[in-house]
Each structure stands twice: as structure tokens, then as C-alpha cells.
Write an enzyme that holds these catalytic residues in place. Structure first.
Site, PDB file in Angstrom:
ATOM      1  N   SER A   1       0.784  -1.206   0.000  1.00  0.00           N
ATOM      2  CA  SER A   1       0.000   0.000   0.000  1.00  0.00           C
ATOM      3  C   SER A   1       0.835   1.285   0.000  1.00  0.00           C
ATOM      4  O   SER A   1       0.307   2.356  -0.284  1.00  0.00           O
ATOM      5  CB  SER A   1      -0.902   0.013   1.238  1.00  0.00           C
ATOM      6  OG  SER A   1      -0.124   0.089   2.423  1.00  0.00           O
TER       7      SER A   1
ATOM      8  N   SER B   1       3.385  -4.153   2.759  1.00  0.00           N
ATOM      9  CA  SER B   1       3.238  -2.821   2.171  1.00  0.00           C
ATOM     10  C   SER B   1       4.472  -1.939   2.161  1.00  0.00           C
ATOM     11  O   SER B   1       4.461  -0.876   1.549  1.00  0.00           O
ATOM     12  CB  SER B   1       2.133  -2.058   2.876  1.00  0.00           C
ATOM     13  OG  SER B   1       0.899  -2.436   2.352  1.00  0.00           O
TER      14      SER B   1
HETATM   15  N1  GLN Z   1      -1.432  -6.168   0.428  1.00  0.00           N
HETATM   16  C1  GLN Z   1      -1.769  -6.535   1.765  1.00  0.00           C
HETATM   17  C2  GLN Z   1      -3.220  -6.198   2.040  1.00  0.00           C
HETATM   18  O1  GLN Z   1      -3.863  -5.723   1.181  1.00  0.00           O
HETATM   19  C3  GLN Z   1      -0.871  -5.864   2.747  1.00  0.00           C
HETATM   20  C4  GLN Z   1      -1.149  -4.430   2.919  1.00  0.00           C
HETATM   21  C5  GLN Z   1      -0.272  -3.803   3.952  1.00  0.00           C
HETATM   22  O2  GLN Z   1       0.780  -4.330   4.300  1.00  0.00           O
HETATM   23  N2  GLN Z   1      -0.745  -2.702   4.492  1.00  0.00           N
HETATM   24  O3  GLN Z   1      -3.708  -6.438   3.083  1.00  0.00           O
END
Ligand code: GLN
Length: 490
Positions: free
Chosen positions: A158, A182
Site C-alpha cells: 500500500s 506494504s
Molecule cells: N497487500 C496486503 C493487504 O492488502 C498488505 C497491505 C499492507 O501491508 N498494508 O492487506
């Protein structure tokens, strides 16, 4: 004069100390770069006036010999971090124009050390996503493109704004957060370095919560040393976060360049996926060879519960998210939709304020926590989580110092390419979620290119609170692989 935006933090620090340029000049160069790169959509809010003020203050402090460890270093801040009197939205319509009356612990530590705020960076809504496409401000563009193509690629998510801004030289470093990958996945997609510290190493206070038992903040920067420099300012105990751990913060920078001779590096056989692209296989074996050449011993290890990590994560994370996001009800923050009564007001506000992916997570989370399903889903996922953690503990108990894996199963993909099936998007996290489930530190370091000229990253997973070893090992990979900068087209 040297190009002020292409330097590393370490180089800028030296230049400022030698008075080769001022903090104000450094900040102005970055503000100009941001202005020229709006097409990337990395920033959701620019704070040029404040940046110039902070830079001038840094210059004054440097002149008096009182500049902190980050004096005059211009940074971007993920819009998940509360910044006092500066709009903070988590890139969700539901937070609207929320202006926090407080500062997150991590950002206040960065300002304490003299850093300069350039603005707030784009991210997936509430940090839910792997491509930055769920942001209410629209997707971020990756400065990297496939050779000979102008297809717009995602920077990962993210923390897509953070990774894109660092790679495109729109800030010297950025804050990011990692709940399931993320920090590491966007770093791998943009040839930047990102570390998710051990759970408890950095304070979560003042960061918009996604899944509190998994969330951890960390830096993204252009090389291993810069990441270590930022991490030192970000880490530390905070009584306002009961999960932050009260142990001394080491000098991470000193770990960069340290010998890795004799370290035992685990290669987990379960991470060798069917149909894994040959380029990722090669990257992984190159990484192993570089560490071996530096004196480390490579051993095959087994993390048998890896295959359950992703399904378990996509129960635990939405469960916690559904609970954390209950506070956005139109009463206390941001958006409030009109309605005949309060129940309808809650419903209208949440329906209007949350995007599709966030709504999906809230629905899944509420479902797995509901009476009758709690034992079958949530409790079971928690048990799986314990087993995943134990896999790592068993491995480290056998003398393994750190574990080497690919950071992602592929290079960056195109905007809109993975839109239809959410599971396809979730598969991006296959190599990273285990680390959050176990609370361990993980670093992503650029290690090579695919056939289309896109960067690929390797991940190193360490023992709890042993980020230093990751900086040492990451330094070896970086030395061997070299640096990667996207050709400028924007
Ligand atoms: N891509 C993962 C999710 O959508 C991790 C996101 C993150 O680490 N904030 O939950």
C-alpha cells in the site's frame, strides 16, 4: 552544483555539514522535482511553505552546530501518519478533510531530529491493497516502465506513494507501513530499499490502524545505509503504544558494511513456488551466491506452514480491520452523510465513505468474527499464526541467522491489470505476510532486473529485534547487485 535530488541521505548529510549547499536549497530542489512530477500522483498533499520554514530552521540549527541526525533532510510522509494541523486521510473519502490535532510519534521523532516535511504521500485506502489502486486519490504511477513501452505500471502498495516518490527522487526517504508487505513489495517494485521492523520496534501511535497486531511502520529509502539512518530516528519505545518494546535502539548505520562471515542463511524450500518465473529463481540463487561469496553459509530450511499463511492473513487482517474501522461512523471524524436517523446516517456515511476493497474487508472481517463462525475461521487462523511463528522459531533455534527469499512473485504490473479477482491481488503478498504473522523484521533490497528491464527485489527475514543483521546482509546484496535508477520520462 551537484544534482541535489539524486544524492543519498548520507551524501546530503555530508554536503550540509560541509556547507556545500543549504537545507533550504536542498528542499527547494525537491519541491521543484515534486512540481514537475505531479503526473506520478505520488503526493496527495504538498506542504511547500512549511517545508521551507523547516528547512530554514534546520539551516539555523546546523549553523549553530546543533543540527540533529536528519537536519535538513527532506522526507515524504505516508498519509497514514497523523501530522498535526496537516490533513491526514489514509487516502479514504471517509476521513475527508480530517486535520489531526496531534502528531504521530514516528513523525515527531523525525522532526525532532531535524527532518523536513515535503508533503503527504499516496497509499491504498487504509493501507489495504498491493497496487495503490484503492486510494481515493487515484493510483500512483511507478517511475519504472517496461523497456520500449509506455504502459503505466503500479508502484505496488500500500505504500505506493512512498516508493514512487523515493524512486523518482521526489524526497530523500519516506515513511511507510507494512501489515502484510506494504513496505517490502513497493520497495521491490521500484528498486528502493524498505524495511519492516520487528513488531514493537516502532511506535504505532498516531498511525491510522489497519490490523493492529500486524501493523508496523518503517522507512523506504534509496539505499541500505539511508534506510538504516531513517530507522534509527523512527524506532524506539513509546509509552503511548503498549505494544512498543522498551529496548535500546542500536546504531543501525554501523551495521551496514559489517562482515557477514559465518552467518547461516536459510533458504526455505516452501518458497519455491510452482510456476515461479525463471527470473525470480535466478535472482534468488544470485542472492544466495553473493552472500556465500561474502562468507555466509547457505542452508536449506523448512517453514512447513507457509502455505497457510496467506489464507490465515486474509482472515486475521480483515477481522482486525473491521474492528478498527468501526470508529468511522460519521460522528467523530471526517465525512457525515445526511439521513433521517442515526442508524441510517451510519449506513449512508460508511457506504459513501469506504471504497470497494475496504467494504470487502469489513464484510469479511465481520463475518469471520461473528458467532458461529468465530471458531471455524478466526480462532483457527490464530492457531495457524502460532504455527507459522513456530516454524521460524524452530529455524532460528537451529542456528540460522536470517532467511533469504524473493520479495515478490513478479515484477511491477500494469494499472488495472489485476482488477477483477481480489485473490489475484492478494497473491502478491505470498512471500511477505508470513513475516507479519510472526512479528519478525524483513528487508527488501533491489537485486536485479527482469527481461523487460523492471526491478526485482530480494527479502531477508531476521530474528526478532535483529534488524542490524538485515542491514549487514542487505548491504552485501546491494554491493553485489548495484543500484538501479529509473530513466526519467516524466
Ligand atoms: N497487500 C496486503 C493487504 O492488502 C498488505 C497491505 C499492507 O501491508 N498494508 O492487506
Amino acid at each position: 552544483m551537484t544534482d541535489l535530488t539524486s544524492m543519498t541521505i548520507a551524501e546530503a548529510r555530508a554536503g550540509l555539514a560541509k556547507k556545500s549547499f543549504t537545507a533550504r536549497e536542498l528542499t527547494d530542489a525537491h519541491l521543484a522535482a515534486i512540481e514537475a512530477a505531479r503526473a506520478l500522483n505520488a503526493y496527495v498533499l504538498e506542504t511547500p511553505d512549511l517545508a521551507r520554514e523547516m528547512a530554514a530552521e534546520a539551516d539555523a540549527r546546523i549553523a549553530k552546530g546543533e543540527g540533529g541526525p536528519l537536519a535538513g533532510i527532506p522526507l515524504g510522509i505516508k498519509d497514514l501518519f497523523a501530522t498535526r494541523d496537516i490533513r491526514t486521510t489514509a487516502c479514504s473519502k471517509i476521513l475527508g478533510n480530517f486535520i489531526p490535532p496531534y502528531e504521530s510519534t514516528i513523525t515527531s521523532q523525525l522532526w525532532r531530529d531535524g527532518a523536513v516535511l515535503l508533503g503527504k504521500l499516496n497509499n491504498d485506502e487504509f493501507a489495504m491493497g498491493s497496487s495503490n489502486e484503492t486510494s481515493c486519490f487515484g493510483p500512483v504511477t511507478n517511475p519504472w516502465r517496461r523497456e520500449g513501452s509506455n504502459t503505466t505500471l503500479v508502484p505496488g502498495g500500500s505504500s505506493g506513494g512512498s516508493a514512487s516518490a523515493v524512486a523518482a527522487q521526489l524526497c530523500m526517504g519516506a515513511t511507510a507501513t507494512d501489515t502484510g508487505g506494504s513496505i517490502r513489495q513497493p520497495a521491490a517494485f521500484t528498486a528502493t530499499v524498505g524495511i519492516k521492523p520487528t513488531y514493537g520496534r516502532c511506535s504505532r501511535w498516531g498511525i491510522v490502524a489497519f490490523a493492529s497486531s500486524l501493523d508496523q511502520a518503517g522507512p523506504i529509502a534509496r539505499d541500505v545505509r539511508d534506510t538504516a539512518i531513517l530507522m534509527r530516528s523512527m524506532a524506539g519505545h513509546d509509552p503511548k503504544d503498549t505494544t512498543s518494546v522498551d529496548i535500546a535502539v542500536p546504531d543501525y548505520e554501523a551495521a551496514v558494511g559489517k562482515s557477514v562471515k559465518g552467518m547461516k542463511i536459510g533458504i526455505p524450500k516452501e518458497y519455491r513456488l510452482d510456476g515461479m518465473p525463471a527470473e525470480i529463481e535466478k535472482l534468488w540463487s544470485d542472492g544466495a551466491a553473493w552472500l556465500k561469496a561474502a562468507g555466509a553459509e547457505l542452508v536449506e530450511v523448512s517453514l512447513p506452514h507457509t502455505k497457510y499463511a496467506l489464507p490465515a492473513y486474509y482472515i486475521v487482517a480483515p477481522a482486525e480491520a473491521s474492528s478498527n474501522l468501526a470508529r468511522y461512523d460519521g460522528v467523530r471524524y471526517g465525512l457525515r452523510e445526511q439521513a433521517k436517523n442515526i442508524i441510517e446516517m451510519y449506513e449512508n456515511t460508511r457506504a459513501e465513505g469506504f471504497g470497494a476493497e475496504v467494504r470487502r474487508r469489513v464484510l469479511i472481517g465481520t463475518y469471520v468474527l461473528s458467532a458461529g463462525y468465530y471458531d471455524a475461521y478466526y480462532l483457527r487462523a490464530q492457531k495457524v499464526r502460532t504455527l507459522i511463528k513456530k516454524d521460524f522459531e524452530d529455524c532460528f533455534a537451529k542456528g540460522v541467522t536470517a532467511i533469504l527469499t524473493p520479495a515478490t512473485p513478479s515484477a511491477a504490473f500494469g494499472v488495472g491489470e489485476k482488477g477483477d479477482d481480489p485473490v489475484e491481488m492478494y497473491l502478491n503478498d505470498i512471500f511477505t505476510v508470513t513475516v507479519n504473522m510472526a512479528g519478525l523484521p524483513g528487508i527488501a533490497v533491489p537485486a536485479g532486473m527482469d527481461a523487460q528491464g523492471l526491478p526485482l527485489g530480494l527479502q531477508l527475514i531476521g530474528r526478532a529485534f535483529d534488524e542490524e543483521t538485515l542491514f549487514s546482509l542487505g548491504g552485501v546484496i546491494e554491493q553485489a547487485a548495484g543500484r538501479f535508477t529509473p530513466p526519467k520520462w516524466w
